[in-house]
Design an enzyme around this catalytic site. Sequence first.
Site, PDB file in Angstrom:
ATOM      1  N   CYS A  13      68.615  25.368 126.466  1.00  0.00           N
ATOM      2  CA  CYS A  13      67.288  26.396 126.776  1.00  0.00           C
ATOM      3  C   CYS A  13      66.616  27.328 128.208  1.00  0.00           C
ATOM      4  CB  CYS A  13      67.164  26.732 125.737  1.00  0.00           C
ATOM      5  SG  CYS A  13      68.170  26.825 124.114  1.00  0.00           S
ATOM      6  N   LYS A  16      67.325  30.333 130.074  1.00  0.00           N
ATOM      7  CA  LYS A  16      66.840  31.684 129.344  1.00  0.00           C
ATOM      8  C   LYS A  16      65.847  32.731 130.036  1.00  0.00           C
ATOM      9  CE  LYS A  16      65.938  32.002 124.944  1.00  0.00           C
ATOM     10  NZ  LYS A  16      65.273  32.347 123.290  1.00  0.00           N
ATOM     11  N   ASP A  46      63.195  37.761 115.837  1.00  0.00           N
ATOM     12  CA  ASP A  46      63.507  36.709 114.961  1.00  0.00           C
ATOM     13  C   ASP A  46      64.434  35.983 115.724  1.00  0.00           C
ATOM     14  OD1 ASP A  46      63.492  35.473 112.723  1.00  0.00           O
ATOM     15  OD2 ASP A  46      62.035  37.051 111.677  1.00  0.00           O
ATOM     16  N   ASP A  47      64.987  35.015 114.771  1.00  0.00           N
ATOM     17  CA  ASP A  47      66.391  34.464 115.239  1.00  0.00           C
ATOM     18  C   ASP A  47      67.866  34.989 114.980  1.00  0.00           C
ATOM     19  OD1 ASP A  47      64.112  32.116 116.211  1.00  0.00           O
ATOM     20  OD2 ASP A  47      63.852  32.141 113.291  1.00  0.00           O
ATOM     21  N   ASP A  87      69.915  29.186 114.548  1.00  0.00           N
ATOM     22  CA  ASP A  87      69.865  29.827 114.305  1.00  0.00           C
ATOM     23  C   ASP A  87      70.223  31.051 112.299  1.00  0.00           C
ATOM     24  OD1 ASP A  87      68.572  30.641 116.176  1.00  0.00           O
ATOM     25  OD2 ASP A  87      69.665  31.976 117.550  1.00  0.00           O
ATOM     26  N   GLY A 134      87.172  33.680 119.197  1.00  0.00           N
ATOM     27  CA  GLY A 134      86.806  34.203 120.344  1.00  0.00           C
ATOM     28  C   GLY A 134      86.869  34.670 121.941  1.00  0.00           C
ATOM     29  N   HIS A 135      85.490  34.407 122.337  1.00  0.00           N
ATOM     30  CA  HIS A 135      86.030  34.839 123.759  1.00  0.00           C
ATOM     31  C   HIS A 135      86.115  34.252 125.099  1.00  0.00           C
ATOM     32  CE1 HIS A 135      87.443  38.656 126.295  1.00  0.00           C
ATOM     33  NE2 HIS A 135      86.186  38.535 126.844  1.00  0.00           N
ATOM     34  N   ASP A 222      63.238  28.538 114.515  1.00  0.00           N
ATOM     35  CA  ASP A 222      63.857  26.845 115.258  1.00  0.00           C
ATOM     36  C   ASP A 222      63.086  27.341 116.897  1.00  0.00           C
ATOM     37  OD1 ASP A 222      64.952  29.081 116.139  1.00  0.00           O
ATOM     38  OD2 ASP A 222      67.372  27.271 115.978  1.00  0.00           O
TER      39      ASP A 222
END
Length: 349
Positions: A13, A16, A46-47, A87, A134-135, A222
């Site tokens: 993180c 970010k 919000d999360d 989240d 997924g991708h 979180d």
Amino acid sequence: MEEKITFCTGGGCTAKLGAGILEHVLARLPKGPADPDLLVGYDSRDDAAVYRVSEDLAVVQTLDFFPPMVDDPYTFGRIAAANALSDIYAMGGTVKTALNIVCFPEQMDLNLLGEILRGGSEKVIEAGGTLAGGHSIADSGVKYGLSVTGLVHPDKIYPNNGGQPGDCLILTKKLGVGILCTAHRVGEAPAEAMDAAISSMTTLNKYAAGCCRAYDIHACTDVTGFGFLGHLHEMMDGRLSCHVHAGSVPVFPQALDCAGEFLLTAAGQRNRNHTGPFVRFEGVPFAMEEVLFDPQTSGGLLIALSPAEAPKLLADLKETGAPAAMVGRIEARREPEILVTNDEYKEDA
């Protein structure tokens, strides 16, 4: 020979974008007609997003991915998945499905990718969800995460901004993993400290969230890339204030040592620049200030609830083995918005 992935300049993180940059961009996006069934969108910071599909059912959607912060691919996959799943728990929901998001260099050993995906899959299974696809894209560096869908009752959503004056604040995990990962990248983090940080980052917030379901949670988030103080600032929502007792905040002690040696993250400094004007420190050492701004990867839940229920929830959390602690209290709006003092929380404070 043990296969490893290459560190990036900012993993987890810490990668970010800063909160100030995001606010600048999001404020200029065109907005269509308001949808009354969109119960939580990006306007609330919000999360996750929450969309009502019936009177008693809402869908929770979230997405999170980032570059590696550890060099073991299996461990990285577990951390990235736990972080993305978090989240859903922060909104009061349960995990149902997940989709992999992968960026991977074509020339790199595919066994590394397999280990990343294995780690992520195991965490989705532990969460009680189903990995549904997924991708992937070819990229110059490794990135991995999940898009996750969960369910929640529309009346039982945990907003991040629903706190009330008098509420107690509980934090469920220790702070400092961003600083420890940075120190580890340059060979300065003790092995036992990194082992403890990895254990924390791979622990699902599922168990803490399960404890919360027996209580009237007013607000929850979180603690991730914007750090403890950044996410706390979002919880205050411009209408509340709070008093944080730094002596009670759970912290990895080695993170304080590393911060004292200026083994810091650029993201932590962005967090300080953005949130610092809303915070006043009284007697708090520099190292602890840095930990409170430190971007967390797969951090704990920060929970607000009434002082009557908070001690009971705290006891339940500790029974699960969580290093949870009462760290402060929400107050009516005043200046500064966030006061941080170098003392321990007391219930009669």
